[in-house]
Design a protein around this motif. Structure first.
Motif, PDB file in Angstrom:
ATOM      1  N   THR A  40      -3.071   3.227  -8.571  1.00  0.00           N
ATOM      2  CA  THR A  40      -4.372   2.992  -7.563  1.00  0.00           C
ATOM      3  C   THR A  40      -5.390   1.871  -7.441  1.00  0.00           C
ATOM      4  O   THR A  40      -5.652   1.236  -6.529  1.00  0.00           O
ATOM      5  CB  THR A  40      -5.739   3.842  -7.858  1.00  0.00           C
ATOM      6  N   LYS A  50       2.652   6.773  -7.089  1.00  0.00           N
ATOM      7  CA  LYS A  50       1.620   7.429  -6.941  1.00  0.00           C
ATOM      8  C   LYS A  50       2.144   8.733  -6.837  1.00  0.00           C
ATOM      9  O   LYS A  50       1.998   9.915  -8.050  1.00  0.00           O
ATOM     10  CB  LYS A  50       0.019   7.172  -6.374  1.00  0.00           C
ATOM     11  N   THR A  51       2.249   9.461  -5.886  1.00  0.00           N
ATOM     12  CA  THR A  51       3.099  11.455  -5.669  1.00  0.00           C
ATOM     13  C   THR A  51       3.853  10.795  -6.892  1.00  0.00           C
ATOM     14  O   THR A  51       4.378  11.593  -6.641  1.00  0.00           O
ATOM     15  CB  THR A  51       2.966  11.168  -3.999  1.00  0.00           C
ATOM     16  N   THR A  59       1.190  -1.497  -0.221  1.00  0.00           N
ATOM     17  CA  THR A  59       0.066   0.146   0.106  1.00  0.00           C
ATOM     18  C   THR A  59       0.966   0.961   0.029  1.00  0.00           C
ATOM     19  O   THR A  59       0.626   1.848  -0.889  1.00  0.00           O
ATOM     20  CB  THR A  59      -1.071   0.020   0.876  1.00  0.00           C
ATOM     21  N   SER A  60       1.709   0.987   0.566  1.00  0.00           N
ATOM     22  CA  SER A  60       2.665   2.870   1.306  1.00  0.00           C
ATOM     23  C   SER A  60       3.347   2.824  -0.416  1.00  0.00           C
ATOM     24  O   SER A  60       3.442   4.251  -1.096  1.00  0.00           O
ATOM     25  CB  SER A  60       3.677   2.362   2.342  1.00  0.00           C
ATOM     26  N   PHE A 111       0.944   4.295  -3.330  1.00  0.00           N
ATOM     27  CA  PHE A 111       1.287   5.657  -2.546  1.00  0.00           C
ATOM     28  C   PHE A 111       1.873   6.483  -3.168  1.00  0.00           C
ATOM     29  O   PHE A 111       1.561   7.104  -3.627  1.00  0.00           O
ATOM     30  CB  PHE A 111       0.513   5.893  -1.406  1.00  0.00           C
ATOM     31  N   ALA A 136      -2.997   0.112  -4.934  1.00  0.00           N
ATOM     32  CA  ALA A 136      -3.084   0.336  -3.449  1.00  0.00           C
ATOM     33  C   ALA A 136      -4.009  -0.004  -3.327  1.00  0.00           C
ATOM     34  O   ALA A 136      -4.615   0.124  -1.593  1.00  0.00           O
ATOM     35  CB  ALA A 136      -2.868   1.858  -3.433  1.00  0.00           C
TER      36      ALA A 136
END
Length: 183
Positions: free
Chosen positions: A164, A98-99, A91-92, A95, A167
């Motif tokens: 996404t 994505k950033t 998950t981390s 994310f 995540a």
């Protein structure tokens, strides 16, 4: 009975996170045969490992609940912790990617050969990775550029969509595993 229902739900969560990784990988392969725009294997491997560890944990949990073995219950706790750690890691990482999708794509772009770069630019009517100049392909018989995008713009939405998926599915599994750990 509740113990067994929780284990079946854990297996369902494992299926969700595994399916999310498979869908993201499949979509990347459909997007382009080139490695540009694909999901990085490490991200997919952690999702698959979380799914596998969740299934193993569920089996151990069922056996521990059935036989009331303290050793199996301790092993179960550690295996759920491992699965939870993998879910949090997936998950981390998704994310964070994505950033920082520009650098994610740029690493892939730099890994392409010159022939692969030209092929991608021709197929997607784009130039370079992050800037338009000095690349301009003219439309036949016209003095206008056919390229209006740089190549990062053609891949950005695709990468964000796939990240996404990974995540969201890993977050669902992390939330469920945290509930299992608390109960």
């Amino acid at each position: 009975k509740v113990v067994f229902i929780i284990q079946f739900c854990m297996i369902a969560g494992a299926c969700i996170i595994t399916a999310g990784a498979i869908i993201a990988e499949r979509n990347s392969l459909r997007f382009s045969p080139l490695p540009f725009g694909s999901m990085e294997k490490e991200l997919l491997y952690t999702a698959w490992a979380c799914g596998a560890m969740s299934c193993i944990s569920a089996i151990i949990g069922c056996l521990g609940g059935r036989y009331r073995s303290k050793i199996l219950l301790v092993i179960y706790l550690f295996s759920v912790l491992i699965a939870f750690t993998l879910a949090i890691a997936t998950t981390s990482q998704a994310f964070m990617d994505k950033t920082n999708v520009f650098n994610y794509a740029q690493r892939q772009w730099r890994g392409l050969s010159a022939a692969q770069e030209r092929l991608y630019q021709t197929q997607n009517k784009c130039c370079n990775f992050g800037t338009l100049s000095p690349c301009c392909r003219f439309a036949p018989g016209q003095g206008e550029c056919t390229n209006s995008l740089y190549c990062f713009e053609t891949i950005e939405d695709h990468l964000l969509d796939q990240l996404t998926i990974v995540a969201a599915t890993s977050l669902v599994q992390a939330i469920f595993l945290s509930i299992v750990l608390i109960s």
